[in-house]
Motif scaffolding. Structure first.
Motif, PDB file in Angstrom:
ATOM      1  N   PHE A 162       0.836  -1.205   0.000  1.00  0.00           N
ATOM      2  CA  PHE A 162       0.000   0.000   0.000  1.00  0.00           C
ATOM      3  C   PHE A 162       0.871   1.256   0.000  1.00  0.00           C
ATOM      4  O   PHE A 162       0.559   2.245  -0.662  1.00  0.00           O
ATOM      5  CB  PHE A 162      -0.929   0.009   1.221  1.00  0.00           C
ATOM      6  N   TRP A 163       1.965   1.223   0.749  1.00  0.00           N
ATOM      7  CA  TRP A 163       2.876   2.369   0.762  1.00  0.00           C
ATOM      8  C   TRP A 163       3.505   2.576  -0.611  1.00  0.00           C
ATOM      9  O   TRP A 163       3.701   3.706  -1.061  1.00  0.00           O
ATOM     10  CB  TRP A 163       3.954   2.128   1.809  1.00  0.00           C
ATOM     11  N   LEU A 164       3.820   1.463  -1.278  1.00  0.00           N
ATOM     12  CA  LEU A 164       4.440   1.547  -2.590  1.00  0.00           C
ATOM     13  C   LEU A 164       3.473   2.100  -3.628  1.00  0.00           C
ATOM     14  O   LEU A 164       3.814   3.023  -4.389  1.00  0.00           O
ATOM     15  CB  LEU A 164       4.925   0.156  -3.007  1.00  0.00           C
ATOM     16  N   ASP A 165       2.257   1.560  -3.663  1.00  0.00           N
ATOM     17  CA  ASP A 165       1.232   2.032  -4.606  1.00  0.00           C
ATOM     18  C   ASP A 165      -0.133   1.599  -4.081  1.00  0.00           C
ATOM     19  O   ASP A 165      -0.396   0.389  -3.982  1.00  0.00           O
ATOM     20  CB  ASP A 165       1.465   1.448  -5.996  1.00  0.00           C
ATOM     21  N   PRO A 166      -1.009   2.530  -3.709  1.00  0.00           N
ATOM     22  CA  PRO A 166      -2.310   2.160  -3.134  1.00  0.00           C
ATOM     23  C   PRO A 166      -3.153   1.273  -4.043  1.00  0.00           C
ATOM     24  O   PRO A 166      -3.853   0.373  -3.568  1.00  0.00           O
ATOM     25  CB  PRO A 166      -2.980   3.517  -2.895  1.00  0.00           C
ATOM     26  N   VAL A 167      -3.102   1.521  -5.363  1.00  0.00           N
ATOM     27  CA  VAL A 167      -3.921   0.719  -6.279  1.00  0.00           C
ATOM     28  C   VAL A 167      -3.444  -0.734  -6.272  1.00  0.00           C
ATOM     29  O   VAL A 167      -4.246  -1.673  -6.166  1.00  0.00           O
ATOM     30  CB  VAL A 167      -3.870   1.298  -7.699  1.00  0.00           C
ATOM     31  N   LEU A 168      -2.142  -0.917  -6.391  1.00  0.00           N
ATOM     32  CA  LEU A 168      -1.614  -2.280  -6.355  1.00  0.00           C
ATOM     33  C   LEU A 168      -1.844  -2.917  -4.978  1.00  0.00           C
ATOM     34  O   LEU A 168      -2.001  -4.138  -4.867  1.00  0.00           O
ATOM     35  CB  LEU A 168      -0.131  -2.282  -6.677  1.00  0.00           C
ATOM     36  N   GLY A 169      -1.865  -2.081  -3.929  1.00  0.00           N
ATOM     37  CA  GLY A 169      -2.182  -2.592  -2.599  1.00  0.00           C
ATOM     38  C   GLY A 169      -3.583  -3.167  -2.540  1.00  0.00           C
ATOM     39  O   GLY A 169      -3.815  -4.241  -1.949  1.00  0.00           O
ATOM     40  N   LEU A 170      -4.542  -2.467  -3.151  1.00  0.00           N
ATOM     41  CA  LEU A 170      -5.913  -2.987  -3.200  1.00  0.00           C
ATOM     42  C   LEU A 170      -5.989  -4.270  -4.016  1.00  0.00           C
ATOM     43  O   LEU A 170      -6.695  -5.222  -3.652  1.00  0.00           O
ATOM     44  CB  LEU A 170      -6.842  -1.928  -3.793  1.00  0.00           C
ATOM     45  N   VAL A 171      -5.237  -4.318  -5.113  1.00  0.00           N
ATOM     46  CA  VAL A 171      -5.239  -5.517  -5.951  1.00  0.00           C
ATOM     47  C   VAL A 171      -4.676  -6.712  -5.178  1.00  0.00           C
ATOM     48  O   VAL A 171      -5.148  -7.853  -5.327  1.00  0.00           O
ATOM     49  CB  VAL A 171      -4.436  -5.264  -7.238  1.00  0.00           C
ATOM     50  N   SER A 172      -3.677  -6.464  -4.316  1.00  0.00           N
ATOM     51  CA  SER A 172      -3.063  -7.563  -3.557  1.00  0.00           C
ATOM     52  C   SER A 172      -4.037  -8.202  -2.573  1.00  0.00           C
ATOM     53  O   SER A 172      -3.817  -9.325  -2.107  1.00  0.00           O
ATOM     54  CB  SER A 172      -1.834  -7.061  -2.807  1.00  0.00           C
ATOM     55  N   LEU A 173      -5.137  -7.482  -2.275  1.00  0.00           N
ATOM     56  CA  LEU A 173      -6.143  -8.022  -1.347  1.00  0.00           C
ATOM     57  C   LEU A 173      -7.221  -8.828  -2.055  1.00  0.00           C
ATOM     58  O   LEU A 173      -8.178  -9.266  -1.417  1.00  0.00           O
ATOM     59  CB  LEU A 173      -6.807  -6.864  -0.576  1.00  0.00           C
ATOM     60  N   ALA A 174      -7.055  -9.066  -3.353  1.00  0.00           N
ATOM     61  CA  ALA A 174      -8.120  -9.714  -4.124  1.00  0.00           C
ATOM     62  C   ALA A 174      -8.455 -11.114  -3.611  1.00  0.00           C
ATOM     63  O   ALA A 174      -9.608 -11.562  -3.703  1.00  0.00           O
ATOM     64  CB  ALA A 174      -7.712  -9.779  -5.598  1.00  0.00           C
ATOM     65  N   GLY A 175      -7.471 -11.806  -3.091  1.00  0.00           N
ATOM     66  CA  GLY A 175      -7.741 -13.173  -2.635  1.00  0.00           C
ATOM     67  C   GLY A 175      -8.335 -13.261  -1.245  1.00  0.00           C
ATOM     68  O   GLY A 175      -8.807 -14.339  -0.836  1.00  0.00           O
ATOM     69  N   MET A 176      -8.348 -12.148  -0.498  1.00  0.00           N
ATOM     70  CA  MET A 176      -8.781 -12.208   0.890  1.00  0.00           C
ATOM     71  C   MET A 176     -10.247 -12.601   1.060  1.00  0.00           C
ATOM     72  O   MET A 176     -10.581 -13.335   2.005  1.00  0.00           O
ATOM     73  CB  MET A 176      -8.507 -10.871   1.579  1.00  0.00           C
ATOM     74  N   PRO A 177     -11.188 -12.143   0.193  1.00  0.00           N
ATOM     75  CA  PRO A 177     -12.585 -12.608   0.370  1.00  0.00           C
ATOM     76  C   PRO A 177     -12.713 -14.130   0.314  1.00  0.00           C
ATOM     77  O   PRO A 177     -13.489 -14.723   1.069  1.00  0.00           O
ATOM     78  CB  PRO A 177     -13.326 -11.935  -0.787  1.00  0.00           C
ATOM     79  N   PHE A 178     -11.951 -14.772  -0.581  1.00  0.00           N
ATOM     80  CA  PHE A 178     -11.983 -16.233  -0.654  1.00  0.00           C
ATOM     81  C   PHE A 178     -11.432 -16.854   0.635  1.00  0.00           C
ATOM     82  O   PHE A 178     -11.957 -17.854   1.130  1.00  0.00           O
ATOM     83  CB  PHE A 178     -11.173 -16.710  -1.858  1.00  0.00           C
ATOM     84  N   VAL A 179     -10.350 -16.241   1.152  1.00  0.00           N
ATOM     85  CA  VAL A 179      -9.756 -16.754   2.385  1.00  0.00           C
ATOM     86  C   VAL A 179     -10.746 -16.647   3.539  1.00  0.00           C
ATOM     87  O   VAL A 179     -10.950 -17.587   4.311  1.00  0.00           O
ATOM     88  CB  VAL A 179      -8.456 -15.995   2.715  1.00  0.00           C
ATOM     89  N   VAL A 180     -11.365 -15.477   3.647  1.00  0.00           N
ATOM     90  CA  VAL A 180     -12.331 -15.259   4.734  1.00  0.00           C
ATOM     91  C   VAL A 180     -13.483 -16.251   4.629  1.00  0.00           C
ATOM     92  O   VAL A 180     -13.898 -16.863   5.626  1.00  0.00           O
ATOM     93  CB  VAL A 180     -12.848 -13.807   4.716  1.00  0.00           C
ATOM     94  N   TRP A 181     -13.985 -16.453   3.424  1.00  0.00           N
ATOM     95  CA  TRP A 181     -15.127 -17.370   3.259  1.00  0.00           C
ATOM     96  C   TRP A 181     -14.755 -18.799   3.648  1.00  0.00           C
ATOM     97  O   TRP A 181     -15.458 -19.451   4.429  1.00  0.00           O
ATOM     98  CB  TRP A 181     -15.620 -17.350   1.809  1.00  0.00           C
ATOM     99  N   VAL A 182     -13.636 -19.309   3.112  1.00  0.00           N
ATOM    100  CA  VAL A 182     -13.305 -20.708   3.346  1.00  0.00           C
ATOM    101  C   VAL A 182     -12.914 -20.941   4.802  1.00  0.00           C
ATOM    102  O   VAL A 182     -13.246 -21.991   5.382  1.00  0.00           O
ATOM    103  CB  VAL A 182     -12.190 -21.182   2.390  1.00  0.00           C
TER     104      VAL A 182
END
Length: 576
Positions: A162-182
């Motif tokens: 997120f410090w490096l680039d906020p947009v890429l930081g948001l993209v890096s969280l793409a897998g978290m909804p799957f993690v939370v669900w499973v």
């Protein structure tokens, strides 16, 4: 047979918090070291990004590239050292957690009331203090440090991206909804599944113990087919329980494998798109991809150990359940003398089936009292209550006006029960004796051995430091009984309750043990549960127990003259 209860989620959380509070400083040190190792792991990818960006822009000289490469190497060395040291501290922390848990489990097991132990399933208790403690031990030693380290790495990496680039930081969280669900899906089902598996393992252990101990009886009465059917059913339940936990893992791990690769792929695609549109520098994309790829290892680590943490959590709940029947040690006042009073005592091992019915008895200090009666009359049960091994269901057993069971729970050895069961613990002679009085000096231990006539001690190669039991010196039954009696002498109780301590020994061995008992009896009140009436004849008084009641009380001559229950027993003993 009954099973011990299982602690609920709130009790498990409280117990875990109690363990963590005991090691606050060590835990904080582990977290700090883990965070530093995670930060140091980001330095190398960051410098590599700088190299790629500088080369692409043509702004770097060869010497600068060499310096940055040396920085990457140095960062890798620092990262390796921090990871190694943080892992070492985490392992030590886990071992301390495990030691505390083992001590607590043993303490709670030994503190279980005798009434509870008598009704327990052997397999249930045995599996809790063996396999469950082992499972929780691995969770504390491996899972907790690994999950803490993994979570810290994830947090550091996400913040850095997120410090490096906020947009890429948001993209890096793409897998978290799957993690939370499973993980939510898995956690909602895992506790019950692993509890059922642990219970089924306890049933298998119970069945194995029953078949092993009763094999001759099973063969004698032709119960082989019935026991095989029961064993098949128990094993089938264990098999189904294991299949259920396996099915949960078969959902958890494939989803997590997919989630691990998703963020790196998306960051690479989105970063490449923005780079093509001149929205971000190439070094930012390279650094972000390398950082996000570092999420794979801690994510794998967390999700792998989450499964084991659930297994450990179920075992932890079973271990905490051992203490459900254990009452905290009461605050007791100093007894006013050593007069023993049994008043209106009722007792039952199974509800609705009383063994003792309103027993009243007074034992004066220094008295020799014999308790006699037919088999099953309640003699041994009364002796256990007088010794404070258990509490009466109704009534009271007092010494100097204080409940004996309270004194025993508080660690006061006023009254000691000596039975035909004795044990030599694996350890030195000193450790075997000093458990009765941890602060006892060596002189007192040696005097106790001399009192019971343990002449064999003089032949031991290392004296009090000689190792006994498996791997050391093996004592014969007479020597083991003398060691147990020396332990009693070290405890220095006022009253001894003797429950036929020599009845299982051969005549020659019994003579040695009886001489040792005679030495220990000196200067003490003695309550002898006599299965052989010849032992009772020399007592000051004899209490005759019949069907859970004291029906006669007096000296030998008085009771014979009354021609009652005792006289009948005496004539039967002499074959008349």
């Amino acid at each position: 047979m009954t099973r011990l209860p299982i602690a609920d989620r709130r009790e498990v959380r409280q117990a875990a918090a109690r363990l963590l509070r005991g090691e606050r400083r060590a835990l904080a040190a582990v977290l700090v070291l883990t965070a530093l190792s995670a930060v140091s792991g980001l330095v190398g990818p960051y410098l590599l990004g700088k190299i790629v960006g500088g080369v692409e822009a043509g702004t770097l000289t060869l010497s600068t590239v060499d310096q940055l490469a040396l920085g990457v190497l140095g960062a890798a060395v620092v990262h390796l050292l921090l990871v190694r040291y943080s892992a070492l501290r985490a392992a030590r922390l886990g071992e301390r957690f495990l030691a505390s848990l083992r001590e607590e489990a043993v303490t709670r097991t030994l503190a279980l009331p005798a009434r509870v132990v008598d009704r327990l399933s052997t397999g249930d208790l045995m599996s809790r203090v063996t396999s469950d403690v082992g499972t929780v031990g691995q969770a504390l030693r491996d899972s907790v440090p690994e999950v803490l380290a993994g979570a810290t790495h994830l947090l550091v990496v996400f913040v850095a991206v997120f410090w490096l680039d906020p947009v890429l930081g948001l993209v890096s969280l793409a897998g978290m909804p799957f993690v939370v669900w499973v993980v939510r899906w898995y956690l909602a089902r895992a506790r019950d599944a692993y509890l059922a598996e642990s219970e089924a393992n306890g049933d298998v252990a119970e069945m194995s113990a029953a078949v092993g101990e009763g094999s001759r009886t099973i063969e004698t009465y032709g119960l082989r087919a019935r026991m095989l059917a029961a064993a098949d059913g128990t094993i089938a339940r264990s098999y189904r329980a294991r299949l259920r936990t396996l099915a949960l893992r078969n959902v958890l791990f494939p989803v997590t494998t997919f989630v691990n690769t998703l963020p790196a792929v998306l960051v690479l695609l989105v970063g490449g798109f923005f780079y093509a549109a001149d929205g971000v520098r190439i070094e930012v994309v390279v650094t972000a991809v390398l950082w996000v790829w570092r999420l794979v290892e801690p994510m794998d680590r967390i999700l792998f150990w989450v499964e084991f943490l659930q297994r450990g959590g179920a075992s932890f709940a079973r271990i905490e359940g051992i203490g459900a029947h254990v009452e905290p040690a009461p605050a007791v006042r100093e007894p006013d003398g050593d007069r023993i009073e049994v008043s209106g005592v009722h007792y039952s091992y199974v509800d609705g089936h009383e063994v003792l019915h309103g027993v009243d008895l007074v034992v004066q200090p220094g008295e020799r009292l014999a308790i006699v009666g037919v088999s099953g009359a309640g003699k041994s049960t009364l002796g256990r209550l007088i010794a404070g091994v258990d509490r009466p269901g109704e009534g009271s057993v007092l010494v100097g006006g204080v409940p004996v069971a309270d004194l025993a729970a508080a660690g006061e050895q006023r009254i000691v029960l000596v039975t035909q069961e004795h044990h030599v613990f694996i350890g030195t002679v000193r450790e075997n004796l000093a458990m009765a009085a941890p602060d006892a000096p060596d002189d007192r231990l040696l005097e106790a051995l001399q009192t019971v006539g343990a002449a064999w001690f003089e032949e031991l190669p290392e004296g009090l430091d000689t190792l006994l039991g498996a791997g050391g010196v093996e004592l014969d039954p007479a020597q083991a009984q003398q060691l147990a009696l020396a332990r009693v002498e070290v405890a220095d109780p006022h009253t001894l309750v003797l429950d036929e301590a020599t009845s299982s020994l051969d005549p020659a061995t019994a003579r040695h043990a009886e001489r040792a008992i005679a030495a220990v009896r000196e200067r003490r009140t003695v309550i002898a549960i006599a299965h052989r009436l010849q032992t009772a004849r020399d007592a000051d008084r004899i209490a005759v127990v019949d069907a859970g009641r004291v029906v006669e009380l007096g000296s030998h001559d008085d009771l014979v003259a009354r021609d009652g229950t005792y006289a009948t027993l005496w004539r039967s003993w002499h074959g008349n």
